[in-house]
Scaffold this motif. Sequence first.
Motif: not given
Length: 113
Positions: A9-15
């Motif tokens: 989830s954090l990776l998706n938001f950072s993307y």
Amino acid sequence: MISNSMTLSLLNFSYLAFGSLALAMFSHFRGAFDRSPSPAQSRLLYWFGWGVLAVSYYIGILYQGFAYGSILFTGIISLAGLLVILTLSYRAHHLPHFMAGSGVLGTLLLLFA
């Protein structure tokens, strides 16, 4: 302990955040949409990107504490930045679609983590 779905989830938001920051630039926006952004669009994308990045950092710190959350966030934004760079290099027209999917997937993963 942070779960795999929270990390993704954090990776998706950072993307999503880095994609927004990239689209705030004239050349990247033109590469994705074949037109130039208005100044209002550019400012909105810029501040949205920084806001999402700040929220994802807060979520990482909230779930892991300051020390490990900061380390985790640094690693995640490095990977997200690399993914945005690769997307812009090879499939710039698909960046808005990937960003939309990333936002939806990140929200679902955050809700069900």
